[in-house]
Design a protein around this motif. Structure first.
Motif, PDB file in Angstrom:
ATOM      1  N   THR A 255      14.716  16.375  11.117  1.00  0.00           N
ATOM      2  CA  THR A 255      13.935  16.715  11.851  1.00  0.00           C
ATOM      3  C   THR A 255      12.583  16.058  11.917  1.00  0.00           C
ATOM      4  O   THR A 255      12.007  16.251  11.116  1.00  0.00           O
ATOM      5  CB  THR A 255      13.710  18.359  12.181  1.00  0.00           C
ATOM      6  N   PRO A 256      12.266  15.012  12.839  1.00  0.00           N
ATOM      7  CA  PRO A 256      11.204  14.284  12.683  1.00  0.00           C
ATOM      8  C   PRO A 256      10.077  15.131  12.926  1.00  0.00           C
ATOM      9  O   PRO A 256      10.149  16.152  13.997  1.00  0.00           O
ATOM     10  CB  PRO A 256      11.514  13.168  13.907  1.00  0.00           C
ATOM     11  N   SER A 257       8.749  14.857  12.338  1.00  0.00           N
ATOM     12  CA  SER A 257       7.630  15.186  12.589  1.00  0.00           C
ATOM     13  C   SER A 257       6.350  14.417  12.667  1.00  0.00           C
ATOM     14  O   SER A 257       6.512  13.442  11.832  1.00  0.00           O
ATOM     15  CB  SER A 257       7.433  16.475  11.438  1.00  0.00           C
ATOM     16  N   LYS A 258       5.416  14.612  13.451  1.00  0.00           N
ATOM     17  CA  LYS A 258       4.526  13.633  13.811  1.00  0.00           C
ATOM     18  C   LYS A 258       3.546  13.970  12.858  1.00  0.00           C
ATOM     19  O   LYS A 258       2.304  13.359  12.853  1.00  0.00           O
ATOM     20  CB  LYS A 258       4.066  13.814  15.195  1.00  0.00           C
ATOM     21  N   GLU A 259       3.401  14.922  11.763  1.00  0.00           N
ATOM     22  CA  GLU A 259       2.401  15.235  10.896  1.00  0.00           C
ATOM     23  C   GLU A 259       2.195  13.913   9.979  1.00  0.00           C
ATOM     24  O   GLU A 259       3.140  13.339   9.850  1.00  0.00           O
ATOM     25  CB  GLU A 259       2.704  16.619  10.019  1.00  0.00           C
ATOM     26  N   ARG A 260       0.974  13.886   9.488  1.00  0.00           N
ATOM     27  CA  ARG A 260       0.498  12.829   8.683  1.00  0.00           C
ATOM     28  C   ARG A 260       1.244  12.995   7.258  1.00  0.00           C
ATOM     29  O   ARG A 260       1.805  12.072   6.554  1.00  0.00           O
ATOM     30  CB  ARG A 260      -0.888  12.580   8.231  1.00  0.00           C
ATOM     31  N   VAL A 261       1.416  14.063   6.758  1.00  0.00           N
ATOM     32  CA  VAL A 261       2.077  14.433   5.516  1.00  0.00           C
ATOM     33  C   VAL A 261       2.946  15.808   5.849  1.00  0.00           C
ATOM     34  O   VAL A 261       2.574  16.850   6.573  1.00  0.00           O
ATOM     35  CB  VAL A 261       1.033  14.851   4.392  1.00  0.00           C
ATOM     36  N   VAL A 262       4.332  15.914   5.417  1.00  0.00           N
ATOM     37  CA  VAL A 262       5.132  17.050   5.533  1.00  0.00           C
ATOM     38  C   VAL A 262       5.616  17.484   4.407  1.00  0.00           C
ATOM     39  O   VAL A 262       6.314  16.595   3.432  1.00  0.00           O
ATOM     40  CB  VAL A 262       6.326  16.484   6.491  1.00  0.00           C
TER      41      VAL A 262
ATOM     42  N   LEU B 110       0.879  -1.194   0.085  1.00  0.00           N
ATOM     43  CA  LEU B 110      -0.210   0.027   0.135  1.00  0.00           C
ATOM     44  C   LEU B 110       0.748   1.194   0.084  1.00  0.00           C
ATOM     45  O   LEU B 110       0.459   2.271  -0.506  1.00  0.00           O
ATOM     46  CB  LEU B 110      -1.041  -0.034   1.034  1.00  0.00           C
ATOM     47  N   ASP B 111       2.104   1.333   0.608  1.00  0.00           N
ATOM     48  CA  ASP B 111       2.866   2.557   0.400  1.00  0.00           C
ATOM     49  C   ASP B 111       3.237   3.086  -0.878  1.00  0.00           C
ATOM     50  O   ASP B 111       3.197   4.002  -1.040  1.00  0.00           O
ATOM     51  CB  ASP B 111       4.405   1.947   1.003  1.00  0.00           C
ATOM     52  N   VAL B 112       3.176   1.952  -1.868  1.00  0.00           N
ATOM     53  CA  VAL B 112       3.582   2.249  -3.266  1.00  0.00           C
ATOM     54  C   VAL B 112       2.011   2.376  -4.054  1.00  0.00           C
ATOM     55  O   VAL B 112       1.907   3.027  -4.950  1.00  0.00           O
ATOM     56  CB  VAL B 112       4.624   1.748  -3.912  1.00  0.00           C
ATOM     57  N   ILE B 113       1.193   1.503  -3.940  1.00  0.00           N
ATOM     58  CA  ILE B 113       0.113   1.401  -4.677  1.00  0.00           C
ATOM     59  C   ILE B 113      -0.890   2.297  -4.235  1.00  0.00           C
ATOM     60  O   ILE B 113      -1.529   2.837  -5.395  1.00  0.00           O
ATOM     61  CB  ILE B 113      -0.449  -0.050  -4.501  1.00  0.00           C
ATOM     62  N   GLY B 114      -0.842   2.831  -3.345  1.00  0.00           N
ATOM     63  CA  GLY B 114      -1.923   3.860  -2.978  1.00  0.00           C
ATOM     64  C   GLY B 114      -1.621   5.253  -3.773  1.00  0.00           C
ATOM     65  O   GLY B 114      -2.459   5.513  -4.477  1.00  0.00           O
TER      66      GLY B 114
ATOM     67  N   ALA C 166      10.683  16.042   7.996  1.00  0.00           N
ATOM     68  CA  ALA C 166      10.255  14.801   7.350  1.00  0.00           C
ATOM     69  C   ALA C 166       9.454  14.071   8.433  1.00  0.00           C
ATOM     70  O   ALA C 166       9.561  14.062   9.627  1.00  0.00           O
ATOM     71  CB  ALA C 166      11.280  13.851   6.753  1.00  0.00           C
ATOM     72  N   THR C 167       8.604  13.175   7.940  1.00  0.00           N
ATOM     73  CA  THR C 167       7.882  12.153   8.895  1.00  0.00           C
ATOM     74  C   THR C 167       8.148  10.523   8.445  1.00  0.00           C
ATOM     75  O   THR C 167       8.743  10.347   7.404  1.00  0.00           O
ATOM     76  CB  THR C 167       6.168  12.252   8.817  1.00  0.00           C
ATOM     77  N   SER C 168       7.615   9.693   9.077  1.00  0.00           N
ATOM     78  CA  SER C 168       7.707   8.278   9.039  1.00  0.00           C
ATOM     79  C   SER C 168       6.637   7.744   9.674  1.00  0.00           C
ATOM     80  O   SER C 168       5.956   8.168  10.315  1.00  0.00           O
ATOM     81  CB  SER C 168       9.298   7.946   9.248  1.00  0.00           C
TER      82      SER C 168
ATOM     83  N   GLY D 267       2.840   6.558   7.984  1.00  0.00           N
ATOM     84  CA  GLY D 267       2.732   4.955   7.911  1.00  0.00           C
ATOM     85  C   GLY D 267       1.786   4.599   6.685  1.00  0.00           C
ATOM     86  O   GLY D 267       0.599   5.133   6.864  1.00  0.00           O
ATOM     87  N   VAL D 268       2.239   3.874   5.771  1.00  0.00           N
ATOM     88  CA  VAL D 268       1.394   3.122   5.149  1.00  0.00           C
ATOM     89  C   VAL D 268       0.177   3.922   4.426  1.00  0.00           C
ATOM     90  O   VAL D 268       0.302   4.534   3.157  1.00  0.00           O
ATOM     91  CB  VAL D 268       0.729   1.705   5.615  1.00  0.00           C
ATOM     92  N   SER D 269      -1.018   3.912   5.150  1.00  0.00           N
ATOM     93  CA  SER D 269      -2.152   4.361   4.500  1.00  0.00           C
ATOM     94  C   SER D 269      -2.021   5.928   4.262  1.00  0.00           C
ATOM     95  O   SER D 269      -2.712   6.651   3.283  1.00  0.00           O
ATOM     96  CB  SER D 269      -3.365   4.379   5.185  1.00  0.00           C
ATOM     97  N   ALA D 270      -1.115   6.792   4.703  1.00  0.00           N
ATOM     98  CA  ALA D 270      -0.761   7.995   4.649  1.00  0.00           C
ATOM     99  C   ALA D 270      -0.297   8.367   3.110  1.00  0.00           C
ATOM    100  O   ALA D 270      -0.265   9.726   2.977  1.00  0.00           O
ATOM    101  CB  ALA D 270       0.225   8.653   5.806  1.00  0.00           C
ATOM    102  N   GLY D 271       0.280   7.498   2.643  1.00  0.00           N
ATOM    103  CA  GLY D 271       0.666   7.686   1.177  1.00  0.00           C
ATOM    104  C   GLY D 271      -0.316   8.438   0.288  1.00  0.00           C
ATOM    105  O   GLY D 271      -0.073   8.706  -0.442  1.00  0.00           O
ATOM    106  N   ILE D 272      -1.761   7.962   0.620  1.00  0.00           N
ATOM    107  CA  ILE D 272      -2.626   8.288  -0.370  1.00  0.00           C
ATOM    108  C   ILE D 272      -2.963   9.736   0.092  1.00  0.00           C
ATOM    109  O   ILE D 272      -3.161  10.696  -1.096  1.00  0.00           O
ATOM    110  CB  ILE D 272      -4.025   7.442   0.201  1.00  0.00           C
ATOM    111  N   ASP D 273      -3.051  10.251   1.201  1.00  0.00           N
ATOM    112  CA  ASP D 273      -3.137  11.518   1.781  1.00  0.00           C
ATOM    113  C   ASP D 273      -1.702  12.402   0.983  1.00  0.00           C
ATOM    114  O   ASP D 273      -2.059  13.356   0.239  1.00  0.00           O
ATOM    115  CB  ASP D 273      -2.801  11.889   3.173  1.00  0.00           C
TER     116      ASP D 273
END
Length: 213
Positions: free
Chosen positions: A133-140, A14-18, A117-119, A150-156
């Protein structure tokens, strides 16, 4: 516009297919999967494979680069052909992007140094080891880098970038086509909302992959 999506053994689908489902529907856009060794690349669950026909040398100037995460990410942290290609294409790309622990690969390649960046939540703290610098945001978004959690956030992230690339109306049209209007049955998709027993279970399952510092 050419979008290059990097695959390696042990990638999370899903990381890439989303993002593929989003960007593949944009006008005048070619999406190509690329790998160090073209051929069948098997995902982390070892039940899905993608037949990659392009090697790094076949995709020298993509407009957008994406690398996802997965258990196989740990084998992609050492400097080598992948890192060299990422640094090379990053110099000319309009956007360099990642989903989940793909940001650790970008960080290890040196392209995220000094950036935010986030992860995936379980790996987020490790970004700091590479001067990120780590960020807790869903998209940075930082410069021409777009990273997703993580994973599903790739669609966002993919929809966010689609809006920047081709406009909000086109991005929203794609969102409607793929009917992306999540209504999860549980509120366990984030550390802040998941029950303690669920957090403990998830951390146990991920402990070998993301050891604490």
């Amino acid at each position: 516009m050419q979008v290059a999506i990097v695959l390696y053994p042990g990638f999370t689908s899903l990381d890439v297919i989303g993002p593929y489902e989003v960007w593949g529907r944009l006008p005048d856009t070619e999406v190509v999967f690329v790998a160090e060794r073209p051929g069948l690349v098997v995902n982390d669950l070892r039940s899905l494979s993608v037949n990659v026909v392009a090697g790094f040398g076949d995709v020298p100037n993509p407009d957008v680069v994406l690398i996802g995460g997965g258990p196989g990410q740990t084998e992609q942290m050492s400097d080598g052909n992948l890192h060299e290609w990422l640094r090379r294409v990053d110099g000319a790309s309009a956007w360099t992007t990642s989903v989940c622990t793909g940001s650790l690969i970008l960080a290890a390649a040196g392209v995220l140094t000094g950036r935010r960046a986030t992860s995936h939540w379980a790996a987020l703290e490790h970004l700091a080891e590479f001067g990120v610098t780590p960020s807790k945001e869903r998209v940075v978004i930082d410069g021409h880098y777009a990273t997703a959690a993580g994973v599903s956030a790739g669609i966002d992230m993919a929809l966010t970038l689609a809006g920047l690339l081709v406009g909000d109306d086109v991005a929203q049209t794609v969102q409607l086509i793929i009917e992306y209007a999540p209504e999860p049955p549980y509120h366990a998709g984030a550390l802040e909302s998941a029950p303690a027993r669920v957090v403990e279970s998830a951390m146990e399952k991920l402990s070998t992959r993301f050891p604490s510092r």
